[in-house]
Design an enzyme around this catalytic site. Sequence first.
Site, mmCIF file in Angstrom:
data_model
loop_
_atom_site.group_PDB
_atom_site.id
_atom_site.type_symbol
_atom_site.label_atom_id
_atom_site.label_comp_id
_atom_site.label_asym_id
_atom_site.label_seq_id
_atom_site.Cartn_x
_atom_site.Cartn_y
_atom_site.Cartn_z
ATOM 1 C CG ASN A 143 1.782 26.754 -14.998
ATOM 2 O OD1 ASN A 143 2.499 27.734 -14.841
ATOM 3 N ND2 ASN A 143 0.762 26.486 -14.208
ATOM 4 C CE1 TYR A 189 1.661 32.586 -8.404
ATOM 5 C CE2 TYR A 189 3.985 32.959 -8.809
ATOM 6 C CZ TYR A 189 2.714 32.668 -9.278
ATOM 7 O OH TYR A 189 2.491 32.472 -10.627
ATOM 8 C CG HIS A 206 0.046 34.810 -12.843
ATOM 9 N ND1 HIS A 206 -0.446 34.093 -11.785
ATOM 10 C CD2 HIS A 206 -0.516 36.049 -12.771
ATOM 11 C CE1 HIS A 206 -1.276 34.880 -11.092
ATOM 12 N NE2 HIS A 206 -1.329 36.071 -11.665
ATOM 13 C CB THR A 263 -3.252 24.925 -12.802
ATOM 14 O OG1 THR A 263 -4.192 25.941 -12.459
ATOM 15 C CG2 THR A 263 -1.946 25.130 -12.064
ATOM 16 C CD GLU A 277 -2.586 38.310 -9.387
ATOM 17 O OE1 GLU A 277 -2.750 37.294 -8.699
ATOM 18 O OE2 GLU A 277 -2.724 38.324 -10.634
HETATM 19 P P1 ADP Z 1 -2.922 29.193 -11.719
HETATM 20 O O1 ADP Z 1 -1.569 29.724 -12.151
HETATM 21 O O2 ADP Z 1 -3.566 28.366 -12.801
HETATM 22 O O3 ADP Z 1 -3.835 30.270 -11.183
HETATM 23 P P2 ADP Z 1 -2.519 28.355 -8.939
HETATM 24 O O4 ADP Z 1 -2.860 29.751 -8.554
HETATM 25 O O5 ADP Z 1 -3.283 27.255 -8.268
HETATM 26 O O6 ADP Z 1 -2.664 28.151 -10.519
HETATM 27 O O7 ADP Z 1 -0.980 28.086 -8.661
HETATM 28 C C1 ADP Z 1 -0.013 29.072 -8.924
HETATM 29 C C2 ADP Z 1 1.157 28.424 -9.612
HETATM 30 O O8 ADP Z 1 1.784 27.507 -8.706
HETATM 31 C C3 ADP Z 1 0.808 27.545 -10.825
HETATM 32 O O9 ADP Z 1 0.612 28.307 -12.015
HETATM 33 C C4 ADP Z 1 2.027 26.651 -10.900
HETATM 34 O O10 ADP Z 1 3.169 27.339 -11.468
HETATM 35 C C5 ADP Z 1 2.285 26.385 -9.428
HETATM 36 N N1 ADP Z 1 1.574 25.188 -8.952
HETATM 37 C C6 ADP Z 1 0.238 25.064 -8.742
HETATM 38 N N2 ADP Z 1 -0.078 23.829 -8.293
HETATM 39 C C7 ADP Z 1 1.101 23.145 -8.209
HETATM 40 C C8 ADP Z 1 1.462 21.817 -7.806
HETATM 41 N N3 ADP Z 1 0.547 20.937 -7.388
HETATM 42 N N4 ADP Z 1 2.767 21.480 -7.864
HETATM 43 C C9 ADP Z 1 3.714 22.367 -8.271
HETATM 44 N N5 ADP Z 1 3.449 23.630 -8.652
HETATM 45 C C10 ADP Z 1 2.160 24.020 -8.635
HETATM 46 MG MG MG Z 2 -3.623 31.424 -9.500
#
Ligand code: ADP
Ligand code: MG
Length: 142
Positions: free
Chosen positions: A114, A51, A117, A93, A128
């Site tokens: 959530n 990440y 990924h 997300t 990845e």
């Molecule tokens: P996605 O997983 O939908 O691609 P992102 O890449 O934006 O979303 O974010 C990576 C992960 O970080 C998210 O799946 C979630 O677990 C966490 N995350 C994202 N935004 C937030 C937030 N505002 N507060 C807390 N955790 C977050």
């Molecule tokens: Mg993402």
Amino acid sequence: MAVEQTLSIIKPDGVQKNLIGEIISRFEKAGLEVIAARMMHLTIEEAQGFYAVHKERPFYGDLVSYMTSGPVMVQVLSGDGAISKNREIMGATNPADAAAGTIRADFADSIEENIVHGSDASETAAVEIDFFFGDGVCPRTR
Ligand code: ADP
Ligand code: MG
């Protein structure tokens, strides 16, 4: 639409809720094929590296703690338009914004926890997949 590969992770909350089969079944029913899979418990360094793109975000520390809180199931999915198809099946997300019937709408507790990924573009998918399966995947021969 072109055949693509994408990285999918069932995060610690998804594993804890015993949703591995349910989630992979949704991918398979949508025509995606698993061509690599591994269950593992990420180290802090691995989660930070995976990440790294989010390292300036305020939630980065919490995200690393969450992703190292239990084992994850990591897989490579292959199929027509696999990257966007996986993202559609996952949902937005924030589960509050996720469309009905998506994994996150059905199972996620919060924007952080959530469940899944999925790679968001072909460039990130390649990076990845290499991060977890640098030794190669297992293309289907039948
Ligand atoms: P996605 O997983 O939908 O691609 P992102 O890449 O934006 O979303 O974010 C990576 C992960 O970080 C998210 O799946 C979630 O677990 C966490 N995350 C994202 N935004 C937030 C937030 N505002 N507060 C807390 N955790 C977050
Ligand atoms: Mg993402």
